[in-house]
Design an enzyme around this catalytic site. Structure first.
Site, PDB file in Angstrom:
ATOM      1  CD1 TRP A  24     -87.015 -23.498  16.430  1.00 33.12           C
ATOM      2  CD2 TRP A  24     -84.933 -23.839  17.161  1.00 33.12           C
ATOM      3  NE1 TRP A  24     -86.639 -22.389  17.155  1.00 33.12           N
ATOM      4  CE2 TRP A  24     -85.360 -22.577  17.611  1.00 33.12           C
ATOM      5  CE3 TRP A  24     -83.658 -24.279  17.508  1.00 33.12           C
ATOM      6  CZ2 TRP A  24     -84.552 -21.737  18.392  1.00 33.12           C
ATOM      7  CZ3 TRP A  24     -82.866 -23.450  18.282  1.00 33.12           C
ATOM      8  CH2 TRP A  24     -83.302 -22.202  18.716  1.00 33.12           C
ATOM      9  CE1 TYR A  59     -88.529 -25.665  19.183  1.00 35.92           C
ATOM     10  CE2 TYR A  59     -88.574 -27.644  17.842  1.00 35.92           C
ATOM     11  CZ  TYR A  59     -88.102 -26.958  18.936  1.00 35.92           C
ATOM     12  OH  TYR A  59     -87.181 -27.553  19.775  1.00 35.92           O
ATOM     13  CE  LYS A 103     -89.584 -18.319  26.872  1.00 29.52           C
ATOM     14  NZ  LYS A 103     -88.144 -18.281  26.476  1.00 29.52           N
ATOM     15  CG  HIS A 134     -89.800 -26.738  25.125  1.00 31.75           C
ATOM     16  ND1 HIS A 134     -90.312 -26.186  23.983  1.00 31.75           N
ATOM     17  CD2 HIS A 134     -88.457 -26.788  24.913  1.00 31.75           C
ATOM     18  CE1 HIS A 134     -89.345 -25.912  23.140  1.00 31.75           C
ATOM     19  NE2 HIS A 134     -88.206 -26.258  23.678  1.00 31.75           N
ATOM     20  NE  ARG A 135     -85.873 -23.590  27.776  1.00 26.69           N
ATOM     21  CZ  ARG A 135     -84.564 -23.338  27.754  1.00 26.69           C
ATOM     22  NH1 ARG A 135     -83.855 -23.435  28.868  1.00 26.69           N
ATOM     23  NH2 ARG A 135     -83.966 -23.003  26.634  1.00 26.69           N
ATOM     24  CB  SER A 164     -86.666 -30.397  27.095  1.00 23.07           C
ATOM     25  OG  SER A 164     -85.705 -29.663  26.371  1.00 23.07           O
ATOM     26  CB  SER A 216     -77.790 -25.875  20.556  1.00 27.39           C
ATOM     27  OG  SER A 216     -77.072 -24.832  19.954  1.00 27.39           O
ATOM     28  CG  LEU A 218     -73.223 -28.657  14.811  1.00 26.17           C
ATOM     29  CD1 LEU A 218     -73.497 -28.517  13.325  1.00 26.17           C
ATOM     30  CD2 LEU A 218     -71.891 -29.362  15.047  1.00 26.17           C
ATOM     31  N   GLY A 220     -75.288 -23.673  18.038  1.00 19.32           N
ATOM     32  CA  GLY A 220     -76.135 -22.689  17.370  1.00 19.32           C
ATOM     33  C   GLY A 220     -75.471 -22.004  16.193  1.00 19.32           C
TER      34      GLY A 220
END
Length: 306
Positions: A24, A59, A103, A134-135, A164, A216, A218, A220
Site C-alpha cells: 500500500w 493503491y 467513491k 476489497h469492500r 476483505s 493495519s 500496528l 496504522g
C-alpha cells in the site's frame, strides 16, 4: 517453539507466508523509488520469508501495481517463488479514473474481470495467487459476482478468491454461490483494534477453518505516535512483554500478539523499510504465554477481562 512460517489457504496447495508484505505505502515516500530499488525491496522481503505481496488496484492512486510490476521485472527470482495478491471493487474519485464522480463500490462481473486483467498487466504476470473483493458492496448481486469470480478461476487468471472487510453474513452470502470455498477474509485488527475478538469475525474463521489476513496490524502507526491513554497503556504492556521475551521491539510483540490467536492470523506488514520488516519477522520466533497475551488485551481494553 515458534510459529509456522507458512499458512495453507486452500486444499489444492495454495499457501501464503505467515507474514505478508503490504504494498500500500510503496509510493508514499518523499522520493518515488526506481525499479532497481523496488527489485531490491522485493528481494529483501523474500529473503526474510515474506514471499506473499498484498496489493489493491487503488493503491497509490492506482499507481502502485504498475510500479511494483516494473520492479518485479528486474527482480532476479522466479514467479513461482512468490504469491501475488490483489483486490478490487473500490472505485475512487481520482484523476486516474476520471469517470468516477465519487467513491463507490462495483462488484459487477464486467468491473471485476476488467480490474483483474488490468492488475495482471500492471504486475506483469499471467495469474494472481489470490483475488479479494476489497469492500462489501450493498449493490452486490451474489450470483453475478460469484459467476465472475468462478470464471476467473476456471480461466487460470486467479488461483483462489477471498474477501476483505466482510461481515460473517456477507462472507456467507457470497460463499453460498461459489463452487469452491472462499480462501480468506482480510480484516482490520491490532492491539489497538480488538473488535474482531468479539464481533464474530474470528469465531467465523475458526468455524470454517480459513485463515484471516490482518490489515493495519500496528494500528496504522498510532501505536507508536498516539498520545491517548490507551496507546500509552498498550505501549507499556508491550514493553513489559518485550523485556520478558527478549523481543527487543514493541512492534515485534504486537505482531506476536496477533500470531498467538488460534484462528491462524496472517498479518500484512506495511513498512517499506527492510530493517523494520526484519524486526517484525522476529515475531515468528516468539510465542506469548496466556498471561502475557491477556496483559496486552487488558491494557488495550483498559480493564481486566470479566
Amino acid at each position: 517453539m515458534s510459529h509456522d512460517s507458512r499458512i495453507a489457504l486452500t486444499s489444492d496447495g495454495l499457501s501464503l507466508s505467515r507474514l505478508v508484505f503490504g504494498a500500500w505505502r510503496l509510493l508514499d515516500g518523499g522520493v518515488r523509488p526506481d525499479v532497481d530499488q523496488i527489485a531490491r525491496l522485493i528481494g529483501r522481503a523474500v529473503d526474510l520469508g515474506l514471499t506473499s505481496f498484498d496489493h489493491a488496484d487503488i493503491y497509490g492512486n492506482y499507481e502502485v501495481e504498475a510500479a511494483f510490476g516494473a520492479g518485479l521485472a528486474h527482480w532476479k527470482g522466479k514467479r513461482d517463488e512468490i504469491e501475488l495478491i490483489s483486490k478490487c471493487d473500490i472505485m475512487l474519485a481520482s484523476t486516474n479514473r476520471p469517470r468516477n464522480r465519487l467513491k463507490h463500490y462495483d462488484t459487477s462481473a464486467a468491473h471485476i474481470t476488467a480490474s483483474v486483467d488490468r492488475s495482471l498487466a500492471n504486475l506483469g504476470t499471467d495469474y494472481l495467487d489470490l483475488l479479494l473483493l476489497h469492500r462489501p458492496d450493498p449493490l452486490m448481486d451474489a450470483d453475478e459476482t460469484a459467476a465472475a469470480l468462478a470464471g476467473l478461476v476456471r480461466a487460470g487468471k486467479v488461483r483462489a478468491v477471498g474477501v476483505s472487510n466482510f461481515t460473517p453474513s456477507q462472507f456467507d452470502l457470497l460463499a453460498s454461490r461459489l463452487p469452491f470455498p472462499l480462501a480468506t477474509n482480510q480484516i482490520e485488527m491490532s492491539v489497538l483494534r480488538t473488535s474482531a475478538l468479539t464481533d464474530g469475525s474470528l469465531d467465523h474463521a475458526q468455524r470454517l477453518s480459513y485463515a484471516p489476513m490482518i490489515w493495519s496490524p500496528l494500528g496504522g502507526g498510532s501505536l507508536f505516535t498516539g498520545k491517548e491513554q490507551r496507546e500509552a497503556r498498550v505501549r507499556a504492556a508491550l514493553a513489559t512483554v518485550a523485556a520478558e521475551t527478549g523481543a527487543g521491539d514493541l512492534a515485534t510483540v504486537a505482531i506476536a500478539w496477533l500470531l498467538r490467536h488460534p484462528a491462524r492470523l496472517v498479518p500484512v506488514l506495511g513498512s517499506m523499510k527492510p530493517g523494520r520488516l526484519a524486526s517484525m519477522a522476529k515475531a515468528l520466533d516468539i510465542v506469548l504465554d496466556r498471561q502475557q497475551w491477556f496483559t496486552i488485551l487488558e491494557a488495550s481494553e483498559g480493564r481486566p477481562v470479566a
